[in-house]
Design a protein around this motif. Structure first.
Motif, mmCIF file in Angstrom:
data_model
loop_
_atom_site.group_PDB
_atom_site.id
_atom_site.type_symbol
_atom_site.label_atom_id
_atom_site.label_comp_id
_atom_site.label_asym_id
_atom_site.label_seq_id
_atom_site.Cartn_x
_atom_site.Cartn_y
_atom_site.Cartn_z
ATOM 1 N N UNK A 91 0.819 -1.221 0.000
ATOM 2 C CA UNK A 91 0.000 0.000 0.000
ATOM 3 C C UNK A 91 0.848 1.265 0.000
ATOM 4 N N UNK A 92 2.168 1.122 0.152
ATOM 5 C CA UNK A 92 3.042 2.291 0.108
ATOM 6 C C UNK A 92 3.447 2.830 1.458
ATOM 7 N N UNK A 93 3.121 2.122 2.558
ATOM 8 C CA UNK A 93 3.584 2.571 3.866
ATOM 9 C C UNK A 93 5.086 2.342 3.972
ATOM 10 N N UNK A 94 5.750 3.176 4.790
ATOM 11 C CA UNK A 94 7.201 3.103 4.926
ATOM 12 C C UNK A 94 7.600 3.018 6.392
ATOM 13 N N UNK A 95 8.786 2.499 6.605
ATOM 14 C CA UNK A 95 9.367 2.551 7.934
ATOM 15 C C UNK A 95 9.537 4.014 8.335
ATOM 16 N N UNK A 96 9.108 4.352 9.539
ATOM 17 C CA UNK A 96 9.163 5.732 10.006
ATOM 18 C C UNK A 96 7.849 6.472 9.889
ATOM 19 N N UNK A 97 6.890 5.911 9.133
ATOM 20 C CA UNK A 97 5.553 6.511 9.104
ATOM 21 C C UNK A 97 4.889 6.342 10.473
ATOM 22 N N UNK A 98 4.073 7.301 10.853
ATOM 23 C CA UNK A 98 3.288 7.207 12.086
ATOM 24 C C UNK A 98 1.825 7.038 11.694
ATOM 25 N N UNK A 134 18.453 7.657 9.864
ATOM 26 C CA UNK A 134 18.540 8.817 10.737
ATOM 27 C C UNK A 134 17.537 9.843 10.230
ATOM 28 N N UNK A 135 16.657 10.282 11.108
ATOM 29 C CA UNK A 135 15.583 11.216 10.743
ATOM 30 C C UNK A 135 14.762 10.689 9.561
ATOM 31 N N UNK A 136 14.468 9.378 9.605
ATOM 32 C CA UNK A 136 13.613 8.716 8.615
ATOM 33 C C UNK A 136 14.222 8.685 7.217
ATOM 34 N N UNK A 137 15.529 8.806 7.136
ATOM 35 C CA UNK A 137 16.231 8.685 5.856
ATOM 36 C C UNK A 137 17.273 7.587 5.979
ATOM 37 N N UNK A 138 17.326 6.692 4.990
ATOM 38 C CA UNK A 138 18.315 5.635 5.009
ATOM 39 C C UNK A 138 19.719 6.224 4.890
ATOM 40 N N UNK A 139 20.664 5.583 5.553
ATOM 41 C CA UNK A 139 22.055 6.030 5.457
ATOM 42 C C UNK A 139 22.914 4.854 5.001
ATOM 43 N N UNK A 140 23.960 5.162 4.244
ATOM 44 C CA UNK A 140 24.892 4.149 3.773
ATOM 45 C C UNK A 140 26.302 4.368 4.295
ATOM 46 N N UNK A 141 26.580 5.576 4.786
ATOM 47 C CA UNK A 141 27.918 5.882 5.280
ATOM 48 C C UNK A 141 27.814 6.730 6.543
ATOM 49 N N UNK A 142 28.882 6.755 7.342
ATOM 50 C CA UNK A 142 28.899 7.639 8.512
ATOM 51 C C UNK A 142 28.798 9.107 8.122
ATOM 52 N N UNK A 143 29.317 9.452 6.956
ATOM 53 C CA UNK A 143 29.219 10.845 6.506
ATOM 54 C C UNK A 143 27.764 11.244 6.323
ATOM 55 N N UNK A 144 26.959 10.348 5.748
ATOM 56 C CA UNK A 144 25.527 10.629 5.594
ATOM 57 C C UNK A 144 24.859 10.750 6.955
ATOM 58 N N UNK A 145 25.294 9.948 7.885
ATOM 59 C CA UNK A 145 24.734 10.026 9.235
ATOM 60 C C UNK A 145 25.032 11.388 9.859
ATOM 61 N N UNK A 146 26.273 11.850 9.721
ATOM 62 C CA UNK A 146 26.641 13.146 10.268
ATOM 63 C C UNK A 146 25.883 14.280 9.574
ATOM 64 N N UNK A 147 25.657 14.138 8.273
ATOM 65 C CA UNK A 147 24.878 15.150 7.551
ATOM 66 C C UNK A 147 23.458 15.245 8.100
ATOM 67 N N UNK A 148 22.842 14.099 8.373
ATOM 68 C CA UNK A 148 21.469 14.095 8.899
ATOM 69 C C UNK A 148 21.427 14.747 10.287
ATOM 70 N N UNK A 173 17.631 13.770 17.648
ATOM 71 C CA UNK A 173 17.708 13.157 16.328
ATOM 72 C C UNK A 173 17.191 11.729 16.462
ATOM 73 N N UNK A 174 16.384 11.288 15.499
ATOM 74 C CA UNK A 174 15.712 9.995 15.580
ATOM 75 C C UNK A 174 16.447 8.972 14.720
#
Length: 524
Positions: free
Chosen positions: A335-342, A463-477, A489-490
């Motif tokens: 149905x299009x629901x995603x992880x992180x939806x409330x 992090x903040x409902x966005x997938x991350x692939x690297x620590x740099x992306x994590x720090x950006x979030x 930060x979630x």
């Protein structure tokens, strides 16, 4: 006359001051005798027996049955039943009987030459159809070789099991008599209010036809026995052997099925729990028709929305059910629901982490439900076709979400180090080969990550409902969350227990955190 005048004065004073008039309680019934006499014939005693091998200890039978219930601790299973004996479980003679059998080598649990033993469970039930349809608790008859039902007039009938459901602890039996049997009907448990009078009728400690009275003490109790807990709490005395018996309102309708007690001693202390009739009747109808429950399912793993999580998502207040995992190709994912939806509403009715599983389970399989969800700062409505709960892989599909997509890296003021996932780290932390994201390699004791229960080997997938692939992306979030002045930060974290959302407090660019004060606050 004086009391009437005083009440009139109070009402007049309340109206003059603009305040609501005081509540006036209705008087207690003069007697429950007429109501009890009308209901007793429909309440039955249930006895089930199971054969155990000689080397199988009491209470550790292969079926997992623990006895007649309700339990000491609120669980729907009671203490271990004894072998077949002339005294009901819990009676003063029970211990004497066991001691006598053991001393004389007559089938005691320590006798290696003892023949197979008969284990007995006693409980209660009630007739819902004159043809002999009886409702009881599943734990009363679980694993039984034979089930017998004793009517109020002492007629003993053999019973057959029509269907049972362990998740709601309900079972339906059938007996055959040469005449129509007295039956009772279900009432509307949603209309029962805290403070309403109720009657419990059952078979406590083998004492058939016992009637006790009390009130509805509370509603919607979760005693952590399953995903559908919604118990009525009552102070009507309920003891071992009352399991499966009815809880009546003053109209003589069944509004609950007595299932569990809370007691440090094993006896009633005035805290009993009953399955609401509105929840039970849906399952009972399915057990009669199919022999098992056909509950709805959408394939999500959810958790409660805390105040910290709500702040991280920009929600106004802690409400709704947060999706922590999705079953691949399940109804929700399709149905299009995603992880992180409330999930905030189901078919226009507000839901949370506790009520959503029950509401979905009650929705007919194949029906299209409208789900209002919170995503990226706005509310959307998505239609979800309710699926059938997987019978075999039900627990695995519901409780164990698929492995998240994870990688690896390192961090600072959150008190942890992370790394992209390498073969060496996969082996060290026993990570799944398909995981993506970053893995926590070190956690500083006393830091923010440690205070929220994070440990080395945990994988941060989002992090903040966005997938991350690297620590740099994590720090950006994290940097973006600071720029947005988020107090925390979630992060979506997976470990051996599954997936969960973890809010970590962060310092904003304008207001750097004071480590000493923040640390103290985090530990509260």
């Amino acid at each position: 006359m004086r009391s009437s005048l005083r009440l009139a004065c109070l009402l007049a004073a309340s109206l003059a001051l603009g305040s609501p008039p005081p509540a006036v309680a209705r008087g207690a019934p003069d007697s429950f005798a007429d109501l009890s006499a009308a209901l007793l014939p429909a309440v039955v005693n249930i006895s089930s027996t199971e054969t155990l091998s000689a080397d199988q200890p009491d209470g550790e039978d292969n079926s997992g049955q623990d006895g007649d219930g309700p339990p000491d601790n609120g669980a729907p299973n009671g203490g271990a039943p004894g072998p077949t004996m002339p005294f009901p479980p819990g009676s003063p003679m029970e211990k004497f009987f066991h001691d006598f059998m053991n001393r004389h080598g007559m089938g005691g649990p320590n006798d290696p030459n003892a023949p197979p033993r008969k284990m007995q469970a006693l409980g209660s039930g009630f007739i819902i159809d004159a043809s002999g349809i009886i409702v009881t608790n599943n734990h009363v008859i679980k694993g039984a070789d034979s089930i017998t039902v004793t009517l109020q007039d002492n007629t003993v009938l053999k019973a057959t099991l029509i269907g049972h459901d362990a998740r709601t602890d309900l079972a339906v039996l059938q007996v055959h008599a040469d005449h129509k049997l007295p039956a009772v009907s279900f009432g509307d448990s949603d209309k029962s209010r805290v403070g309403d009078w109720v009657l419990a009728i059952g078979n406590p400690f083998g004492l058939s036809g016992t009637v006790t009275a009390g009130i509805v003490s509370s509603r919607g109790r979760d005693i952590e026995q399953g995903p559908y807990d919604d118990f009525i709490q009552t102070d009507a005395p309920i003891n071992r052997g009352n399991s499966g018996g009815p809880l009546f309102n003053m109209a003589g309708r069944v509004i609950g099925i007595n299932t569990a007690i809370y007691s440090p001693s094993g006896g009633s202390i005035g805290i009993g729990f009953a399955i609401p009739s509105n929840d039970a009747s849906l399952v009972i109808a399915q057990l009669q028709k199919f022999g098992h429950a056909r509950r709805g399912w959408i394939g999500v793993r959810i958790q409660e929305v805390t105040a910290d999580i709500a702040q991280s998502l920009g929600l106004s207040g802690a409400h709704g059910a947060l999706i922590a995992g999705l079953e691949p190709k399940g109804p929700a994912q399709k149905a299009g629901l995603r992880t992180g939806d409330v999930i905030e509403q189901l078919d226009g009715k507000t839901v949370d982490g506790r009520s959503l599983p029950r509401r979905v389970a009650e929705t007919p399989v194949g029906e299209v439900a409208q789900m209002a969800i919170w995503r990226d700062g706005k509310t959307l409505t998505l239609p979800v076709t309710i699926g059938k709960f997987p019978e075999e892989a039900g627990k695995q599909a519901s409780d164990k979400p698929p492995p998240p997509k994870v990688l690896e890296t390192s961090i600072g003021d959150l008190g942890m180090k992370v790394a992209a996932i390498t073969d060496a780290l996969r082996q060290k932390f026993q990570l799944q080969g398909s995981q993506k994201g970053v893995v926590i390699t070190e956690v500083n004791s006393g830091g923010k990550a440690a205070s929220r229960g994070l440990q080395p080997g945990d994988v941060i997938a989002e992090v903040q409902q966005s997938e991350i692939d690297t620590p740099a992306e994590m720090q950006d979030r994290i940097a973006q969350a600071r720029a947005d002045k988020r107090p925390s930060v979630l992060m979506l974290v997976q470990n051996s227990d599954g997936m969960r959302w973890v809010p970590l407090p962060i310092a904003t660019a304008e207001a750097p955190a004071h480590p000493g004060r923040r640390k103290q606050q985090d530990q509260r």
